[in-house]
Structure formats: structure tokens, C-alpha cells
Write a protein that holds these residues in place. Structure first.
Motif, short mmCIF file in Angstrom:
data_model
loop_
_atom_site.label_atom_id
_atom_site.label_comp_id
_atom_site.label_asym_id
_atom_site.label_seq_id
_atom_site.Cartn_x
_atom_site.Cartn_y
_atom_site.Cartn_z
N GLY A 44 0.83 -1.20 0.00
CA GLY A 44 0.00 0.00 0.00
C GLY A 44 0.86 1.24 0.00
N GLU A 45 0.22 2.38 -0.21
CA GLU A 45 0.93 3.64 -0.19
C GLU A 45 1.50 3.93 1.20
OE1 GLU A 45 1.51 5.43 -2.82
OE2 GLU A 45 0.22 4.32 -4.20
N ALA A 46 2.54 4.74 1.24
CA ALA A 46 3.11 5.13 2.52
C ALA A 46 2.08 5.90 3.34
CB ALA A 46 4.35 5.99 2.30
N GLY A 47 2.02 5.58 4.64
CA GLY A 47 1.15 6.33 5.54
C GLY A 47 -0.26 5.80 5.68
N VAL A 48 -0.54 4.58 5.17
CA VAL A 48 -1.89 4.04 5.29
C VAL A 48 -2.06 3.12 6.49
CG1 VAL A 48 -2.42 4.26 2.84
CG2 VAL A 48 -1.36 2.14 3.68
N GLY A 49 -0.98 2.88 7.24
CA GLY A 49 -1.11 2.12 8.49
C GLY A 49 -0.59 0.70 8.43
N LYS A 50 0.29 0.37 7.48
CA LYS A 50 0.81 -0.99 7.37
C LYS A 50 1.71 -1.34 8.55
CE LYS A 50 2.81 -0.24 3.41
NZ LYS A 50 2.56 1.21 3.33
N THR A 51 2.64 -0.48 8.84
CA THR A 51 3.57 -0.72 9.95
C THR A 51 2.83 -0.75 11.28
OG1 THR A 51 5.39 0.32 8.74
CG2 THR A 51 5.61 0.18 11.14
N GLU A 52 1.82 0.10 11.39
CA GLU A 52 1.06 0.19 12.64
C GLU A 52 0.37 -1.13 12.97
OE1 GLU A 52 -0.12 2.39 16.03
OE2 GLU A 52 1.38 2.75 14.48
N ILE A 53 0.00 -1.89 11.95
CA ILE A 53 -0.66 -3.17 12.19
C ILE A 53 0.23 -4.09 13.02
CG2 ILE A 53 -1.48 -5.30 11.08
CD1 ILE A 53 -2.47 -3.51 8.77
N ALA A 54 1.50 -4.17 12.67
CA ALA A 54 2.43 -5.02 13.43
C ALA A 54 2.60 -4.51 14.86
CB ALA A 54 3.77 -5.08 12.71
N LYS A 55 2.70 -3.20 15.01
CA LYS A 55 2.87 -2.63 16.35
C LYS A 55 1.66 -2.91 17.22
CE LYS A 55 5.77 1.26 14.87
NZ LYS A 55 5.86 2.75 14.79
N VAL A 56 0.48 -2.72 16.65
CA VAL A 56 -0.76 -2.95 17.40
C VAL A 56 -0.90 -4.43 17.74
CG1 VAL A 56 -3.27 -3.00 17.12
CG2 VAL A 56 -2.00 -0.93 16.55
N LEU A 57 -0.55 -5.29 16.80
CA LEU A 57 -0.65 -6.73 17.02
C LEU A 57 0.25 -7.17 18.17
CD1 LEU A 57 -2.21 -9.06 15.74
CD2 LEU A 57 -0.22 -9.49 14.28
N ALA A 58 1.48 -6.66 18.20
CA ALA A 58 2.40 -7.00 19.28
C ALA A 58 1.86 -6.52 20.62
CB ALA A 58 3.78 -6.40 19.00
N SER A 59 1.33 -5.31 20.65
CA SER A 59 0.79 -4.76 21.89
C SER A 59 -0.44 -5.52 22.35
CB SER A 59 0.46 -3.27 21.69
OG SER A 59 -0.17 -2.74 22.82
N ALA A 60 -1.35 -5.80 21.40
CA ALA A 60 -2.61 -6.45 21.75
C ALA A 60 -2.40 -7.89 22.23
CB ALA A 60 -3.56 -6.43 20.56
N LEU A 61 -1.41 -8.58 21.65
CA LEU A 61 -1.14 -9.97 22.02
C LEU A 61 -0.08 -10.09 23.11
CD1 LEU A 61 -1.15 -11.65 18.47
CD2 LEU A 61 -2.98 -11.69 20.20
N ASP A 62 0.42 -8.93 23.57
CA ASP A 62 1.44 -8.91 24.62
C ASP A 62 2.66 -9.73 24.22
OD1 ASP A 62 2.61 -8.23 27.04
OD2 ASP A 62 1.74 -9.94 28.11
N ARG A 63 3.18 -9.43 23.05
CA ARG A 63 4.36 -10.12 22.55
C ARG A 63 5.43 -9.09 22.16
NH1 ARG A 63 3.27 -15.67 19.96
NH2 ARG A 63 1.30 -16.31 20.92
N PRO A 64 6.71 -9.48 22.22
CA PRO A 64 7.76 -8.56 21.79
C PRO A 64 7.62 -8.22 20.31
CG PRO A 64 8.69 -10.48 22.94
CD PRO A 64 7.25 -10.78 22.66
N LEU A 65 7.97 -6.99 19.97
CA LEU A 65 8.01 -6.57 18.57
C LEU A 65 9.47 -6.47 18.14
CD1 LEU A 65 6.65 -5.48 15.95
CD2 LEU A 65 6.93 -3.18 16.93
N ILE A 66 9.83 -7.22 17.11
CA ILE A 66 11.18 -7.14 16.55
C ILE A 66 11.05 -6.56 15.16
CG2 ILE A 66 13.21 -8.44 15.80
CD1 ILE A 66 12.59 -10.47 17.99
#
Length: 303
Positions: A44-66
């Protein structure tokens, strides 16, 4: 430990609880990725929230983000591992000083765990069962095809072979999210190992909900106006249309200026928050911006 979502609805709710407003299609492919243990490739285009998905997933599942941030020239030593050569040389000199120079024993020791420097990809294979990390391979399109080929073993078997050390295999595969801004095509061999989703700009209703969550101090009327303005702006042939990240930044910036509604001067003064190229800014300042703003105002009068 947070349990994996058991349905598409639970996946969507998991994201919403972390203030990520996902549509049904994204929630579905994310649920399938988690359920099937397959990497998820997001384009997708830059700034549509792709990277944020991984960050949110790590936070929501209480797992480390690498996070492995990709760039041109990225190689194995930066992405996977390298040996601590300075420490190895010191070890060799110390053994020579004490006369302990048995070749096989020395080789076995200097290429052991204590001299191995683990980079993001190798760290991602070390997760304990139930606590496997979320591995974000961000902006893969910035690397070259040789690096893509190197990733194939990791993304298919979740293992990697280090010639001097042996094969390292994940006790539990990490949750893998790969993003690309599509500045070049990703090879089919890598795509086949992933589930795929195109992350598009949100529609007006979803973008307004995102602004309400991410810029909660923004005036409700202002939020509605700026979302409609941005939605119309994206229909123009700009060098770089504003992403959702820019919409949120604009809402926060206007809030800092105590704005409660858009006006031509305010839009002109703050375009640098929304647009990042001078040609785009100049184009909007010379008339098209006023036309868009006028159409937004008319919409509210007619509502």
C-alpha cells in the motif's frame, strides 16, 4: 499471555481495542495469517497504516516486537547475525599466550553461542513457545532481490543455517508481517510464502473514526471538515497524496492552534503538515485548495 483471536470478529475487536480501525477484509486476512501461521504481506501507499498493524498486534497480544527496517544495501550481517570478531581475536590471543592452541577445540569455542551477535531475524527465531515475537520486516521493497531470496528459507521453514554454527530453528514460529510501499515488485517466490493484502486509503467514515481515536482533542466539526478535505485532496493527481498519518498530524496541529473549523488562511498556513512536496503545496495554494474547501463547506450547509 493473551490468547490468539478465535474468529474474524475477535480479530477486528482486538485491533479496535488498540485503537486500530480495520475493515472486514483486513481483519479476515490477519485472522487467517494467525490461524495458519503464515507471514502476512501488506502492500500500500506510505502512511496508510501498514507498519502500525504489526505494532498494534504485538501490543494487543502482549508479545515482543522485533523490527527489521529495510534499506538499500541491507545484508546478512545487519539482518541475521555476525560474529564478534574483536572478542574472537582476544580469545585466540589468550589461548596462544597459554599454549592452548588445539585447532579443533579453538574453532569450536570461537564459533560458539557467546561470540554470536544476533540481529533481528535471528532474534525472531528465539521466541519461547507462547511468547514468539511479532517480526516486522518493514519496507522490503527498499532492498534488492538477493535479500528477498535470502528470506525464503526463514519465511517458509522458520529456520536459518549458519555455516560455522549449524541450523537454528524456531521453537514456535514468529508472527511475521512484511510491508512494502510497492516502489518495485516483490518476487513471486516470496509472495507465495505469504498471505497478501492491499492496504488502501480508508473511506471517509473509517478515516473520521481513526481521527476521533488518534486525535481525541480535535473538535468534532473540525474533524469532519478536515477528513472530507483530505478525501477530496486524494482524488487529485498529486505527487504524494496525504496518508492517514498526515491526516492525524493535521488534526493534532489544528487542535494546537485552537481551530474549530477550516478556513482558507488556516489551510494555507498548515499545508506543510499535510503535504510534503512543494509542487503539491503550491498547486493547492493557487486555487484548488479553496475550491475543495468551498465544496466541503457546501456539503455541511446542505446536510
Amino acid at each position: 499471555m493473551v490468547a490468539m483471536p478465535a474468529s474474524i470478529d475477535e480479530t477486528q475487536a482486538l485491533l479496535a481495542d488498540a485503537d486500530y480501525v480495520a475493515d472486514r477484509a483486513l481483519s479476515t486476512v490477519l485472522f487467517l495469517s494467525l490461524k495458519m501461521g503464515r507471514p502476512l504481506l501488506l502492500e500500500g501507499e506510505a502512511g496508510v497504516g501498514k507498519t502500525e498493524i504489526a505494532k498494534v498486534l504485538a501490543s494487543a497480544l502482549d508479545r515482543p516486537l522485533i523490527r527489521l527496517q529495510c534499506y538499500e544495501g541491507l545484508d546478512v550481517s545487519s539482518a541475521l547475525y555476525e560474529w564478534n570478531y574483536a572478542a574472537q581475536m582476544i580469545e585466540i590471543r589468550m589461548r596462544e599466550a597459554t599454549g592452548d592452541t588445539a585447532r579443533d577445540a579453538m574453532r569450536s569455542d570461537i564459533f560458539s553461542e557467546r561470540f554470536l551477535v544476533r540481529r533481528p531475524l535471528l532474534q525472531a527465531l528465539d521466541g519461547a513457545p507462547g511468547r514468539a515475537p511479532v517480526l516486522l520486516i518493514d519496507e522490503l521493497d527498499r532492498t534488492d532481490e538477493a535479500f528477498e531470496a535470502f528470506l525464503l528459507e526463514i519465511l517458509s521453514d522458520f529456520q536459518v543455517t549458519i555455516p560455522e554454527f549449524g541450523t537454528v530453528k524456531a521453537a514456535e514460529p514468529p508472527i511475521v508481517v512484511v510491508t512494502t510501499n510497492r516502489t518495485r515488485e516483490i518476487h513471486d517466490a516470496l509472495k507465495r510464502r505469504c498471505l497478501y493484502h492491499w492496504v488502501d486509503y480508508p473511506d471517509a467514515d473509517r478515516e473520521l473514526e481513526i481521527v476521533r481515536r488518534k486525535a481525541p482533542r480535535a473538535n468534532a466539526h473540525l474533524s469532519s471538515e478536515l477528513v472530507r478535505f483530505v478525501q477530496r485532496l486524494r482524488k487529485l493527481d498529486l505527487f504524494k497524496a496525504p496518508g492517514v498519518a498526515e491526516t492525524i498530524d493535521w488534526a493534532n496541529a489544528l487542535t494546537e492552534l485552537d481551530a474549530v473549523a477550516l478556513d482558507p488562511a488556516l489551510v494555507s498556513d498548515t499545508l506543510g503538515v499535510l503535504l510534503k512536496y512543494q509542487d503539491d503545496i503550491a498547486r493547492i495554494e493557487t486555487g484548488e485548495g479553496r475550491e475543495i474547501l468551498a465544496s466541503v463547506k457546501r456539503d455541511f450547509l446542505q446536510a
